[in-house]
Every structure is written in C-alpha cells, then in structure tokens.
Design a protein around this motif. Structure first.
Motif, mmCIF file in Angstrom:
data_model
loop_
_atom_site.group_PDB
_atom_site.id
_atom_site.type_symbol
_atom_site.label_atom_id
_atom_site.label_comp_id
_atom_site.label_asym_id
_atom_site.label_seq_id
_atom_site.Cartn_x
_atom_site.Cartn_y
_atom_site.Cartn_z
ATOM 1 N N GLU A 1 17.622 25.642 62.659
ATOM 2 C CA GLU A 1 17.470 24.387 63.414
ATOM 3 C C GLU A 1 16.266 23.584 62.911
ATOM 4 O OE1 GLU A 1 15.698 23.386 67.779
ATOM 5 O OE2 GLU A 1 17.190 24.992 67.715
ATOM 6 N N MET A 2 15.194 24.274 62.534
ATOM 7 C CA MET A 2 13.964 23.599 62.120
ATOM 8 C C MET A 2 13.862 23.400 60.611
ATOM 9 S SD MET A 2 11.203 25.317 64.744
ATOM 10 C CE MET A 2 10.059 23.937 64.535
ATOM 11 N N GLY A 3 14.898 23.782 59.894
ATOM 12 C CA GLY A 3 14.892 23.582 58.450
ATOM 13 C C GLY A 3 13.991 24.538 57.696
ATOM 14 N N LEU A 4 13.736 25.712 58.279
ATOM 15 C CA LEU A 4 12.847 26.695 57.650
ATOM 16 C C LEU A 4 13.604 27.821 56.956
ATOM 17 C CD1 LEU A 4 10.151 26.996 60.481
ATOM 18 C CD2 LEU A 4 10.008 25.656 58.365
ATOM 19 N N ALA A 5 14.937 27.836 57.083
ATOM 20 C CA ALA A 5 15.745 28.899 56.458
ATOM 21 C C ALA A 5 16.152 28.456 55.052
ATOM 22 C CB ALA A 5 16.967 29.192 57.303
ATOM 23 N N ARG A 6 15.903 29.339 54.081
ATOM 24 C CA ARG A 6 16.211 28.993 52.693
ATOM 25 C C ARG A 6 17.609 29.422 52.272
ATOM 26 N NH1 ARG A 6 10.464 31.172 50.304
ATOM 27 N NH2 ARG A 6 10.943 32.791 51.853
ATOM 28 N N ASP A 7 18.237 30.325 53.025
ATOM 29 C CA ASP A 7 19.613 30.718 52.732
ATOM 30 C C ASP A 7 20.573 29.853 53.545
ATOM 31 O OD1 ASP A 7 18.705 32.650 51.040
ATOM 32 O OD2 ASP A 7 19.235 34.366 52.308
ATOM 33 N N GLU A 8 21.784 29.679 53.019
ATOM 34 C CA GLU A 8 22.799 28.922 53.744
ATOM 35 C C GLU A 8 23.214 29.684 55.000
ATOM 36 O OE1 GLU A 8 27.290 27.117 52.913
ATOM 37 O OE2 GLU A 8 26.002 27.722 51.224
ATOM 38 N N ARG A 9 23.441 28.931 56.083
ATOM 39 C CA ARG A 9 23.793 29.591 57.333
ATOM 40 C C ARG A 9 25.206 30.164 57.264
ATOM 41 N NH1 ARG A 9 26.110 29.978 61.984
ATOM 42 N NH2 ARG A 9 24.949 30.319 63.927
ATOM 43 N N PRO A 10 25.375 31.467 57.531
ATOM 44 C CA PRO A 10 26.719 32.049 57.516
ATOM 45 C C PRO A 10 27.501 31.623 58.750
ATOM 46 C CG PRO A 10 25.116 33.694 58.170
ATOM 47 C CD PRO A 10 24.337 32.468 57.803
ATOM 48 N N GLN A 11 28.813 31.734 58.665
ATOM 49 C CA GLN A 11 29.659 31.340 59.789
ATOM 50 C C GLN A 11 29.401 32.220 61.006
ATOM 51 O OE1 GLN A 11 33.746 30.962 58.729
ATOM 52 N NE2 GLN A 11 34.390 30.190 60.732
ATOM 53 N N ASP A 12 29.269 33.513 60.803
ATOM 54 C CA ASP A 12 28.999 34.441 61.907
ATOM 55 C C ASP A 12 27.641 35.092 61.652
ATOM 56 O OD1 ASP A 12 28.909 36.393 63.853
ATOM 57 O OD2 ASP A 12 31.015 36.954 63.647
ATOM 58 N N LEU A 13 26.592 34.416 62.115
ATOM 59 C CA LEU A 13 25.216 34.853 61.847
ATOM 60 C C LEU A 13 24.950 36.241 62.428
ATOM 61 C CD1 LEU A 13 22.369 34.219 60.762
ATOM 62 C CD2 LEU A 13 21.883 33.078 62.940
ATOM 63 N N LYS A 14 25.404 36.470 63.660
ATOM 64 C CA LYS A 14 25.135 37.762 64.303
ATOM 65 C C LYS A 14 25.777 38.910 63.534
ATOM 66 C CE LYS A 14 25.121 40.100 68.778
ATOM 67 N NZ LYS A 14 25.370 39.951 70.235
ATOM 68 N N LYS A 15 27.000 38.690 63.031
ATOM 69 C CA LYS A 15 27.678 39.750 62.274
ATOM 70 C C LYS A 15 26.932 40.035 60.970
ATOM 71 C CE LYS A 15 32.140 41.195 60.390
ATOM 72 N NZ LYS A 15 31.576 41.690 59.114
ATOM 73 N N VAL A 16 26.464 38.999 60.290
ATOM 74 C CA VAL A 16 25.741 39.190 59.025
ATOM 75 C C VAL A 16 24.472 40.007 59.260
ATOM 76 C CG1 VAL A 16 24.397 38.002 57.243
ATOM 77 C CG2 VAL A 16 26.680 37.182 57.847
ATOM 78 N N ILE A 17 23.741 39.680 60.331
ATOM 79 C CA ILE A 17 22.503 40.413 60.622
ATOM 80 C C ILE A 17 22.823 41.847 61.039
ATOM 81 C CG2 ILE A 17 20.470 40.528 62.121
ATOM 82 C CD1 ILE A 17 20.465 37.480 62.199
ATOM 83 N N ALA A 18 23.820 42.024 61.881
ATOM 84 C CA ALA A 18 24.193 43.373 62.321
ATOM 85 C C ALA A 18 24.661 44.223 61.146
ATOM 86 C CB ALA A 18 25.287 43.295 63.383
ATOM 87 N N ASP A 19 25.394 43.601 60.223
ATOM 88 C CA ASP A 19 25.886 44.344 59.052
ATOM 89 C C ASP A 19 24.748 44.747 58.119
ATOM 90 O OD1 ASP A 19 28.454 44.162 59.971
ATOM 91 O OD2 ASP A 19 29.068 42.549 58.612
ATOM 92 N N TYR A 20 23.668 43.949 58.093
ATOM 93 C CA TYR A 20 22.522 44.294 57.248
ATOM 94 C C TYR A 20 21.789 45.526 57.785
ATOM 95 C CZ TYR A 20 17.691 44.327 55.643
ATOM 96 O OH TYR A 20 16.472 44.725 55.161
ATOM 97 N N MET A 21 21.764 45.701 59.091
ATOM 98 C CA MET A 21 20.893 46.697 59.715
ATOM 99 C C MET A 21 21.210 48.118 59.239
ATOM 100 S SD MET A 21 20.680 45.126 63.602
ATOM 101 C CE MET A 21 19.580 46.392 64.258
ATOM 102 N N TYR A 22 20.155 48.820 58.901
ATOM 103 C CA TYR A 22 20.216 50.188 58.360
ATOM 104 C C TYR A 22 20.843 51.153 59.350
ATOM 105 C CZ TYR A 22 18.126 54.673 56.773
ATOM 106 O OH TYR A 22 17.901 55.961 56.368
ATOM 107 N N ASP A 23 21.848 51.883 58.873
ATOM 108 C CA ASP A 23 22.491 52.936 59.662
ATOM 109 C C ASP A 23 22.170 54.275 59.002
ATOM 110 O OD1 ASP A 23 24.063 54.717 61.025
ATOM 111 O OD2 ASP A 23 25.981 53.775 60.494
ATOM 112 N N PRO A 24 21.350 55.114 59.653
ATOM 113 C CA PRO A 24 20.927 56.361 59.012
ATOM 114 C C PRO A 24 21.905 57.524 59.172
ATOM 115 C CG PRO A 24 19.794 56.110 61.084
ATOM 116 C CD PRO A 24 20.662 54.888 60.933
ATOM 117 N N SER A 25 23.034 57.275 59.783
ATOM 118 C CA SER A 25 23.975 58.386 59.938
ATOM 119 C C SER A 25 24.595 58.741 58.590
ATOM 120 C CB SER A 25 25.069 58.015 60.948
ATOM 121 O OG SER A 25 25.802 56.890 60.500
ATOM 122 N N TYR A 26 24.933 60.019 58.395
ATOM 123 C CA TYR A 26 25.523 60.479 57.140
ATOM 124 C C TYR A 26 26.924 59.892 56.971
ATOM 125 C CZ TYR A 26 21.910 64.186 57.157
ATOM 126 O OH TYR A 26 20.731 64.890 57.175
#
Length: 537
Positions: free
Chosen positions: A512-537
């Motif tokens: 919103e403030m023009g501080l993000a350097r990457d293009e906004r994904p369509q589903d921001l929450k999914k992109v962030i959730a998918d990035y998050m480290y899952d330590p399960s085997y």
C-alpha cells in the motif's frame, strides 16, 4: 540432498540429519546401513525421547545446552520440538534462560553458530562475509553485546541473543533456518570481570567508541547490502544512545529495525489495545506512565504517539498523554540531565518522585522498563488500584529476576483488580478462586511476523505504520476467553498463526505504501504460508 554425500557426512550435517528417522530405503541410498540402530523411529517418537532426556536435566541452563546441541545435530527435530512445545521450550531457548546462557557463554561454548566481527576486521568485512557458507541470507540479528537484557555489558558473550532470536524467527514465523545469520559486532567490553576471565572468547580489549565504532557498523551494514541485498537487519541489545543513533541513521536507508525500541513498542501497544476490552476505556482517553526512560520505554512512547495520532489526536495532544519517571523523578522541562530521546516527553510540571507522580498524573496504565526488580512496590500497586477500577500494569523488564513486580504481587496487592502483563513468563495465579493467566508481552509475538512480512514482499524499509498494523493485528487475535482470564495476548501455541496474520498485514501495508520491491502475488497469504519452514520429516 546431494547424491555424492554419503554416510557420516549426512549424519554430521544437522540441516539434513534425521538420525534414526531415516527410512530403510534412505539408509540404502545414502550409505547409512550399519551406521544406525536397526529401528526406524518416527519424528514423533524421537521427540518423545528428546523431551524425556531434556526434562531429566536438573537445571534450565543444562536444558539450554541440551537443546543447543540438538539444534546442531538434528535441526528439523529441534524445531519440531520447539513448535510443538513452545510454552515449555521458549523460556529455555530465550528469556529467561538465555540471560544465564549469555553470562556463561564462554564457559559453555560447544560449537560456533554465528558470525563474529572485531575491530581487526575493519576494511575487510565484505571479504570475510564470503566465509559464511550460505548465499541467500534473509534475516540477520546483530548485537554488540553492550546492553544484554537487563544484565548490561557482556561483550561477545551476548552472541546468545542473536542465536536465540533467530531460533524464534524459524520456530515462530517459519523463516528458513539456513537463511538466518546471527552476528556479533565484537567491539570489546568494559566489563572488567569478563576481561579478566581466562575463558573469555571475545575481543579482549575495552570497547571502541565514537567514529571508530560507527565506521565499523557502517562497513558491516554496507557489506550486507552488497552480499545479501534482500536481508533484513535486526539490531538487538545496543546501549540506548547507540541504539537510537543507529536506528535513525539506517531506518530509511536499508531494511532494518531495532527490536528493543520498535518490537517492544509494538507488542506493548498491542497489549494496551487489548486491555481496553477489560477496562472499557477508550484508547484515545488513556494516560500512560513509564518507569524507566531508556530505549525500550521511549520506543514504546514514540509508537504510541503514532497510535494516538491515528485516533485523531494532534502530536502535542498525543505526547501530553505520555509521562516518564526515571532515577531522578518525573521527566519535566528544566531538567538538565535528559537524553535527546527524552526531551519530547518533558512536560511543564513540578518535579516529583514516582509515588507522588502517580498521585498527580493519575495514569490508567503503568509500564515498567527499568531492568530494576521490585520497583513496582506494594504502595505503587495500591496507588494505581485506588485511582483505577482495573489498573493496567506492565512489568516488562527481562529476565524474570528483573521484573518490576511478579504476577502474584500484582494480583495480591491490587486485590485481584490488576490487568497484569510481564516481559518474561509467570505461572497462572489463583486469587481467591479467580484464575488469572498473566500475559507475556514477549517480542516474539511481533518481530518474527514483522520480519516474515518484510522478507516475503522484499520491503525496502520498515516504518511506524507497519508496526502499528502489526500491533493492531495481534490485539485482534486475542479471544474473549483469554480476556476473561486477564490475558492480553493469544496463547503461545498459536504464535505461528499470529506471525502469519501479522506478516500478511505488514506485507499488505508495504504494498500500500510503495515499500515492497516484489510484485504483489494474487494470493499473498498463500505465498507467505507456503514459504514458511516446515520441520517435519
């Protein structure tokens, strides 16, 4: 996992080792036959084994060492244990146990986990950064060890803080462990006891100061911009004047923040927001008094000014709601001993001691950030209770031994009226049949989510509106059941979800403030959730 890595190379690499968790098929493929016992253990079974071993230790510092060694040996199992047992393990890998671990750091040292920079590296910092094996660092926590928690100057022993903070980044917000870098700016120490310790591992000289100090920090920050251009730098446990100087110098130049100033501010503001659901007072009507006027307290006040302004108050009206008491009494105009960051909060008022200031100002909220235990005395709590139906008491100093008062004291002395929060954990308190669960105003509720959001949108800087957004998002996650027990924060076992919600809100604010350097994904929450480290085997 690279095909050319076999046998003991695999077992000795904590980032990939699963120990007895390797399946028979994996054991055949990786040359592990004969190197492990016959049984194949599930991660759940391994976790039970490790928890039992940890709980057999007699002291928390032994549990800290055990967990640190597990992190080196089997990273995924370590993080799975932390995530599944966050309430039990967070106090062991961070406050309060990390305070003792820092004091004893040179005595319990087992394995190097971070990056050390000394004055002897001046002019060569960018080159030596190439010695770090990872090429894509996203989160750096850096300290110079001068003001570790409430313990003071611990020099290079303060490395326990960046190590612990980054473990929380991975556990609480899913920042990938290999993208984390703990850094110690080992510029010396003025602690004579440490300098005289033959086991001390740090730069054995008095601290460098002035231009020499700031030039070294500048070289480090610029080396990071060149080597790791997407990395967030979190400044941690710097002495107040340096903390402000560095934050003001870099906050609009690079992706950085100071957790003691801004992280503490956001988590405290969130708690104050939530407290209004108990006190039934409007946030914009609150008067807030601080005991202590260092970087943490004034950082909280600075963000609260922005919060009051967001409610429609002028800057002058906002500052008039915030009062400070330090060692020399009420912070008022005319005092000649004030630091630059204190001056905006010096009001036209007679000089008063702490108790008289409470009588005169009649605050709704009392916030302690002193590092001085026991400063919220029985008389203080009773005074706050006399002028408020539900006095809001924040005893934020860490570790637990430094808290301004205990949870039990707050509830007993207020006759069950206090809305209490602390910086370190306290057990639930049964006061005449009423169960209070004191909330922990732990920065771990804020900084991992802020960092996750900034990293995932590749923010250029982090500003106050992003911290305000984080504080409001966290406050909105507090359930009515928590409020009923006097708790101002969500349960710790919900912290990964809280971090995700904060990250999404912070990233949205950056876009919103023009501080993000990457293009906004369509589903921001999914992109962030998918990035998050899952330590399960």
């Amino acid at each position: 996992m690279s095909e050319n890595r076999k046998g003991f190379d695999i077992l000795h690499d904590g980032s990939v080792n699963k120990s007895t968790g390797f399946t028979n098929k994996e054991r055949d493929a990786l040359g592990l036959r004969g190197l492990l016992p016959h049984a194949v253990s599930t991660q759940e079974l391994q976790e039970k084994r490790m928890l039992a071993s940890m709980r057999r230790k007699a002291y928390d510092i032994e549990r800290y060492i055990f967990l640190s060694t597990l992190q080196d040996r089997n990273e995924k199992l370590f993080y799975q244990m932390v995530i599944n047992n966050i309430e039990e393990i967070m106090p062991l890998i961070y406050t309060p146990t990390v305070g003792q671990a820092c004091k004893e750091f040179s005595h319990i040292f087992r394995h190097s986990k971070g990056f050390y920079i000394t004055p002897e590296d001046k002019g060569n910092i960018r080159n030596i950064l190439d010695n770090w094996p990872e090429k894509d660092i996203r989160a750096i926590v850096v300290t110079d060890g001068q003001r570790i928690l409430g313990l003071g100057d611990l020099g290079a022993n303060g490395m326990g803080i960046p190590i612990g903070k980054l473990a929380l980044y991975s556990a609480c917000a899913g920042i990938l462990p290999h993208q984390c870098l703990p850094v110690m700016l080992d510029v010396g120490t003025n602690n004579e006891e440490i300098l005289n310790d033959i086991l001390y591992l740090g730069y054995p000289h008095k601290r460098i100061e002035g231009d020499d100090y700031f030039e070294l920090v500048e070289e480090f920050v610029m080396a990071v911009q060149d080597k790791y251009p997407r990395a967030l730098i979190q400044f941690e446990d710097f002495l107040t004047p340096n903390a402000y100087a560095l934050l003001n110098k870099y906050k609009e130049r690079v992706l950085c923040f100071n957790d003691d100033i801004q992280g503490t501010a956001a988590v405290t503001l969130s708690g104050v927001y939530a407290s209004t659901r108990i006190t039934k007072k409007k946030f914009s009507d609150l008067k807030i008094m601080f005991l202590g006027a260092g970087s943490a307290a004034t950082g909280i006040a600075d963000l609260m000014v922005a919060a009051f302004e967001a409610e429609g108050l002028s800057n002058k009206e906002a500052r008039e709601k915030l009062w400070f008491v330090d060692l020399n009494g009420l912070v008022v105009n005319g005092r000649t001993d004030l630091m630059p960051h204190n001056l905006p909060y010096a009001h036209d008022h007679e000089s008063l001691n702490f108790l008289d200031a409470i009588d005169s100002i009649q605050p709704d909220v009392l916030i302690g950030a002193t590092g001085a235990p026991g400063t919220f005395t029985k008389e203080v709590i009773e005074k706050m209770s006399a002028i408020n139906e539900r006095p809001v008491i924040f005893a934020l100093s860490n570790p637990t031994s430094r808290a301004e008062c205990t949870a039990e004291q707050a509830y007993e002395w207020s006759k069950g009226k206090a809305v209490f929060t602390s910086g370190s954990p306290f057990d639930p308190v049964d006061y005449h049949g009423q169960l209070f669960r004191p909330g922990q105003g732990n920065n771990a509720y804020i900084f991992p989510g802020i960092g996750l959001g900034a990293i995932c949108c590749n923010a250029s800087t982090i500003n106050d509106p992003m911290f305000l957004t984080a504080a409001r998002t966290l406050a909105d996650l507090v359930e009515e059941e928590d409020i009923a027990h006097g708790t101002l924060y969500p349960p710790l076992n919900e912290i990964r979800n809280a971090s995700l919600e904060i990250a999404v809100a912070v990233a949205e604010k950056a876009y919103e403030m023009g501080l993000a350097r990457d293009e906004r994904p369509q589903d921001l929450k999914k992109v962030i959730a998918d990035y998050m480290y899952d330590p399960s085997y």
